[in-house]
Design a protein around this motif. Structure first.
Motif, PDB file in Angstrom:
ATOM      1  N   ALA A   1       0.827  -1.207   0.000  1.00 23.65           N
ATOM      2  CA  ALA A   1       0.000   0.000   0.000  1.00 23.65           C
ATOM      3  C   ALA A   1       0.863   1.260   0.000  1.00 23.65           C
ATOM      4  O   ALA A   1       0.400   2.336  -0.385  1.00 23.65           O
ATOM      5  CB  ALA A   1      -0.924   0.006   1.215  1.00 23.65           C
ATOM      6  N   THR A   2       2.096   1.137   0.451  1.00 18.98           N
ATOM      7  CA  THR A   2       3.047   2.245   0.378  1.00 18.98           C
ATOM      8  C   THR A   2       3.639   2.350  -1.027  1.00 18.98           C
ATOM      9  O   THR A   2       3.771   3.441  -1.590  1.00 18.98           O
ATOM     10  CB  THR A   2       4.173   2.046   1.400  1.00 18.98           C
ATOM     11  N   PHE A   3       3.982   1.198  -1.610  1.00 18.19           N
ATOM     12  CA  PHE A   3       4.646   1.160  -2.911  1.00 18.19           C
ATOM     13  C   PHE A   3       3.732   1.652  -4.030  1.00 18.19           C
ATOM     14  O   PHE A   3       4.134   2.478  -4.854  1.00 18.19           O
ATOM     15  CB  PHE A   3       5.112  -0.270  -3.214  1.00 18.19           C
ATOM     16  N   THR A   4       2.490   1.151  -4.060  1.00 14.59           N
ATOM     17  CA  THR A   4       1.613   1.414  -5.204  1.00 14.59           C
ATOM     18  C   THR A   4       1.306   2.895  -5.417  1.00 14.59           C
ATOM     19  O   THR A   4       1.490   3.409  -6.540  1.00 14.59           O
ATOM     20  CB  THR A   4       0.315   0.606  -5.069  1.00 14.59           C
ATOM     21  N   PRO A   5       0.838   3.646  -4.402  1.00 12.70           N
ATOM     22  CA  PRO A   5       0.582   5.079  -4.649  1.00 12.70           C
ATOM     23  C   PRO A   5       1.849   5.843  -5.024  1.00 12.70           C
ATOM     24  O   PRO A   5       1.801   6.756  -5.851  1.00 12.70           O
ATOM     25  CB  PRO A   5       0.008   5.562  -3.308  1.00 12.70           C
ATOM     26  N   ALA A   6       2.974   5.479  -4.408  1.00 17.71           N
ATOM     27  CA  ALA A   6       4.228   6.166  -4.741  1.00 17.71           C
ATOM     28  C   ALA A   6       4.601   5.910  -6.194  1.00 17.71           C
ATOM     29  O   ALA A   6       5.027   6.825  -6.914  1.00 17.71           O
ATOM     30  CB  ALA A   6       5.338   5.701  -3.812  1.00 17.71           C
ATOM     31  N   PHE A   7       4.440   4.665  -6.637  1.00 15.06           N
ATOM     32  CA  PHE A   7       4.760   4.315  -8.020  1.00 15.06           C
ATOM     33  C   PHE A   7       3.841   5.050  -8.991  1.00 15.06           C
ATOM     34  O   PHE A   7       4.287   5.654  -9.972  1.00 15.06           O
ATOM     35  CB  PHE A   7       4.636   2.803  -8.213  1.00 15.06           C
ATOM     36  N   GLN A   8       2.536   5.014  -8.717  1.00 15.88           N
ATOM     37  CA  GLN A   8       1.570   5.643  -9.620  1.00 15.88           C
ATOM     38  C   GLN A   8       1.766   7.151  -9.706  1.00 15.88           C
ATOM     39  O   GLN A   8       1.587   7.741 -10.781  1.00 15.88           O
ATOM     40  CB  GLN A   8       0.147   5.316  -9.159  1.00 15.88           C
ATOM     41  N   SER A   9       2.124   7.759  -8.603  1.00 19.53           N
ATOM     42  CA  SER A   9       2.289   9.214  -8.606  1.00 19.53           C
ATOM     43  C   SER A   9       3.546   9.651  -9.347  1.00 19.53           C
ATOM     44  O   SER A   9       3.672  10.820  -9.723  1.00 19.53           O
ATOM     45  CB  SER A   9       2.329   9.736  -7.166  1.00 19.53           C
ATOM     46  N   LEU A  10       4.483   8.736  -9.570  1.00 22.89           N
ATOM     47  CA  LEU A  10       5.710   9.068 -10.294  1.00 22.89           C
ATOM     48  C   LEU A  10       5.486   9.166 -11.803  1.00 22.89           C
ATOM     49  O   LEU A  10       6.124   9.973 -12.479  1.00 22.89           O
ATOM     50  CB  LEU A  10       6.771   7.996 -10.036  1.00 22.89           C
ATOM     51  N   ILE A  11       4.594   8.336 -12.343  1.00 19.02           N
ATOM     52  CA  ILE A  11       4.482   8.194 -13.789  1.00 19.02           C
ATOM     53  C   ILE A  11       4.129   9.499 -14.500  1.00 19.02           C
ATOM     54  O   ILE A  11       4.724   9.810 -15.541  1.00 19.02           O
ATOM     55  CB  ILE A  11       3.467   7.082 -14.149  1.00 19.02           C
ATOM     56  N   PRO A  12       3.181  10.308 -13.994  1.00 14.06           N
ATOM     57  CA  PRO A  12       2.908  11.571 -14.690  1.00 14.06           C
ATOM     58  C   PRO A  12       4.121  12.501 -14.760  1.00 14.06           C
ATOM     59  O   PRO A  12       4.253  13.278 -15.705  1.00 14.06           O
ATOM     60  CB  PRO A  12       1.782  12.196 -13.856  1.00 14.06           C
ATOM     61  N   SER A  13       5.004  12.421 -13.774  1.00 11.72           N
ATOM     62  CA  SER A  13       6.213  13.252 -13.796  1.00 11.72           C
ATOM     63  C   SER A  13       7.224  12.716 -14.803  1.00 11.72           C
ATOM     64  O   SER A  13       7.944  13.477 -15.447  1.00 11.72           O
ATOM     65  CB  SER A  13       6.849  13.298 -12.401  1.00 11.72           C
ATOM     66  N   VAL A  14       7.265  11.403 -14.940  1.00 12.34           N
ATOM     67  CA  VAL A  14       8.183  10.781 -15.894  1.00 12.34           C
ATOM     68  C   VAL A  14       7.680  10.956 -17.319  1.00 12.34           C
ATOM     69  O   VAL A  14       8.457  11.180 -18.255  1.00 12.34           O
ATOM     70  CB  VAL A  14       8.351   9.284 -15.564  1.00 12.34           C
ATOM     71  N   LEU A  15       6.354  10.851 -17.499  1.00  7.01           N
ATOM     72  CA  LEU A  15       5.722  10.997 -18.814  1.00  7.01           C
ATOM     73  C   LEU A  15       4.692  12.130 -18.755  1.00  7.01           C
ATOM     74  O   LEU A  15       3.493  11.877 -18.652  1.00  7.01           O
ATOM     75  CB  LEU A  15       5.049   9.690 -19.228  1.00  7.01           C
ATOM     76  N   PRO A  16       5.132  13.378 -18.826  1.00  2.00           N
ATOM     77  CA  PRO A  16       4.199  14.504 -18.665  1.00  2.00           C
ATOM     78  C   PRO A  16       3.227  14.671 -19.827  1.00  2.00           C
ATOM     79  O   PRO A  16       2.170  15.268 -19.664  1.00  2.00           O
ATOM     80  CB  PRO A  16       5.122  15.720 -18.535  1.00  2.00           C
ATOM     81  N   ASP A  17       3.577  14.144 -21.009  1.00  2.00           N
ATOM     82  CA  ASP A  17       2.665  14.250 -22.137  1.00  2.00           C
ATOM     83  C   ASP A  17       1.424  13.390 -21.891  1.00  2.00           C
ATOM     84  O   ASP A  17       1.549  12.193 -21.611  1.00  2.00           O
ATOM     85  CB  ASP A  17       3.358  13.787 -23.424  1.00  2.00           C
ATOM     86  N   PRO A  18       0.214  13.959 -21.993  1.00  2.00           N
ATOM     87  CA  PRO A  18      -1.008  13.208 -21.681  1.00  2.00           C
ATOM     88  C   PRO A  18      -1.175  11.942 -22.521  1.00  2.00           C
ATOM     89  O   PRO A  18      -1.604  10.904 -22.002  1.00  2.00           O
ATOM     90  CB  PRO A  18      -2.129  14.213 -21.966  1.00  2.00           C
ATOM     91  N   GLN A  19      -0.837  11.991 -23.814  1.00  2.98           N
ATOM     92  CA  GLN A  19      -0.982  10.809 -24.653  1.00  2.98           C
ATOM     93  C   GLN A  19      -0.029   9.707 -24.233  1.00  2.98           C
ATOM     94  O   GLN A  19      -0.393   8.527 -24.197  1.00  2.98           O
ATOM     95  CB  GLN A  19      -0.765  11.175 -26.121  1.00  2.98           C
ATOM     96  N   GLN A  20       1.205  10.091 -23.906  1.00  2.00           N
ATOM     97  CA  GLN A  20       2.171   9.104 -23.441  1.00  2.00           C
ATOM     98  C   GLN A  20       1.730   8.508 -22.098  1.00  2.00           C
ATOM     99  O   GLN A  20       1.870   7.306 -21.870  1.00  2.00           O
ATOM    100  CB  GLN A  20       3.555   9.747 -23.305  1.00  2.00           C
ATOM    101  N   TYR A  21       1.193   9.338 -21.253  1.00  7.19           N
ATOM    102  CA  TYR A  21       0.726   8.868 -19.954  1.00  7.19           C
ATOM    103  C   TYR A  21      -0.429   7.883 -20.121  1.00  7.19           C
ATOM    104  O   TYR A  21      -0.502   6.857 -19.438  1.00  7.19           O
ATOM    105  CB  TYR A  21       0.296  10.058 -19.104  1.00  7.19           C
ATOM    106  N   THR A  22      -1.336   8.166 -21.060  1.00  7.70           N
ATOM    107  CA  THR A  22      -2.455   7.260 -21.305  1.00  7.70           C
ATOM    108  C   THR A  22      -1.961   5.924 -21.818  1.00  7.70           C
ATOM    109  O   THR A  22      -2.457   4.860 -21.415  1.00  7.70           O
ATOM    110  CB  THR A  22      -3.433   7.878 -22.326  1.00  7.70           C
ATOM    111  N   ARG A  23      -0.986   5.936 -22.707  1.00  7.83           N
ATOM    112  CA  ARG A  23      -0.414   4.677 -23.198  1.00  7.83           C
ATOM    113  C   ARG A  23       0.237   3.895 -22.059  1.00  7.83           C
ATOM    114  O   ARG A  23       0.181   2.666 -22.011  1.00  7.83           O
ATOM    115  CB  ARG A  23       0.617   4.956 -24.291  1.00  7.83           C
TER     116      ARG A  23
END
Length: 407
Positions: free
Chosen positions: A113-135
């Motif tokens: 439960a600690t790992f999952t939210p931290a992981f998910q919250s990182l992805i938008p910062s790594v892939l800021p483009d909305p289309q890339q994030y959706t993929r």
């Protein structure tokens, strides 16, 4: 979809997720067999309690640690969570009593439960483009589905040459590899949260968005249906395979694999399905199909418990439940994205995380505890729970308001 893997940071994080998922998949099979060895035919009750504890950790611990994630470097949070999961995986083979399972599962799932939210919250910062994030979101869904197929297959292959206790070693290796990939990834610079409010002061924002948004109220009803269909598979598969059909350890892996096959088939086709009929319509079809799957599960259970036949019917039913669950879950993130803004998106996703797992707090005990009384009773109760959700879906479904999107 796979073009997002050209980003080196996301690629490392994605494979860390995949390897950790394989480890967790091996853990699911091993934990079921451990529960059966300790509790026999009452294994469903043990697993039901263990999974309920998991949901308590997800609902209760995840919101608490979310505030800490904003204050600590994400790499430290992810590696620390994997380290705790690694330690617990090495401890599980030495369990002798059910209470020990419960304690270790709580610690293990608190780390998850600690790992999952931290992981998910990182992805938008790594892939800021909305289309890339959706993929990336779609690719993540496929990873979950592939894992539900491959992990049981890997478990079945390993069980042919080793005892189930050794599967816990595979779990530990998965978490260790995940931590290593996170360590070598070049994560975005950590920016401390400037907010002075506590998480509990911010949490109602996400809940308020759910309460006032019709599409998210629809999603909440869908969470109820998904919880009913998932519980019978995860909680009672080991009782069906070993207690009812008297099959060997690999049968459990095959049953879970059938569920994963159904989910994967739909996940691969969800983009064009959603493009043609929209998110809400696709999710509604998935919900009604899941109800049909639970009706089939009741029929299969009655046949199996009275005649001992029906193994192939179980595999087909589990595949149907997997397909319908995927048709609900895979496009559901589009509702969250469309109903949220950059300012409140994290809170909306966190609310969905807590609310969806809260539904499992109801369905898992139904599947486990009523399963001890009788599997047909448990299956019928889960059908009733799903009917509550699908009835709410019918009331909340507004086709004119459906946003047609392409994943």
């Amino acid at each position: 979809m796979i073009t997002v893997l050209r980003n080196g940071t996301y690629r490392a994080l994605f494979f860390a997720q995949v390897i950790a998922l394989v480890g967790t998949g091996l853990l699911t099979v091993a934990l079921g067999l451990l529960a059966f060895e300790i509790a026999g035919d009452a294994a469903g009750s043990v697993l039901g309690t263990a999974l309920t504890i998991k949901m308590v950790a997800y609902v209760g611990v995840a919101p608490l640690v979310a505030a800490l994630v904003d204050r600590l470097p994400k790499k430290a949070v992810l590696v620390g969570a994997d380290a705790v999961r690694l330690a617990i995986a090495f401890t599980l083979p030495f369990v002798q009593d059910t209470w020990q399972i419960y304690v270790l599962v709580f610690v293990l799932q608190s780390a998850s439960a600690t790992f999952t939210p931290a992981f998910q919250s990182l992805i938008p910062s790594v892939l800021p483009d909305p289309q890339q994030y959706t993929r990336a979101l779609a690719l993540s869904r496929l990873a979950y589905d592939l894992d539900s197929i491959l992990s049981p297959v890997i478990a079945a292959a390993l069980l042919a040459v080793i005892s189930y206790n050794n599967l816990f070693v595979g779990t530990a290796v998965g978490f260790a590899a995940s931590a290593t990939l996170v360590l070598i990834a070049r994560l975005p610079a950590h920016v401390p949260d400037a907010s002075t409010g506590t998480f509990w002061e911010r949490l109602p924002t996400g809940l308020r968005v759910f309460a006032r948004t019709p599409s998210l109220r629809f999603l909440m009803a869908a969470n109820v249906v998904v919880a009913a269909g998932t519980a019978i598979v995860l909680v009672n598969s080991v009782v069906y395979t070993k207690g009812v059909f008297d099959l060997d350890d690999t049968a459990l892996a095959l049953a879970l694999g059938a569920y994963g096959v159904g989910s994967l088939i739909i996940a691969l086709n969800v983009p064009w399905i959603v493009d043609r009929i929209g998110v809400l319509c696709a999710m509604s079809i998935g919900a009604w199909t899941l109800v049909s799957g639970l009706i089939a599960a009741i029929a299969m259970t009655i046949i199996a418990t009275t005649t001992g036949e029906g193994w192939w019917m179980l595999l087909a039913t589990w595949a149907l439940l997997g397909a319908s669950t995927s048709l609900i879950n895979t496009p559901s993130s589009r509702l969250l994205a469309d109903a949220s803004t950059p300012a409140n998106r994290n809170l909306v996703y966190t609310a969905q995380f807590a609310l969806s797992h809260g539904c499992f707090l109801v369905s898992y005990p139904i599947a486990g505890w009523l399963g001890v009384i009788g599997l047909p009773i448990a299956a019928s109760a889960l059908l009733g729970f799903a009917i509550v959700g699908v009835t709410a879906l019918a009331v909340l479904y507004k086709p004119a308001g459906t946003v047609v999107t392409t994943l």
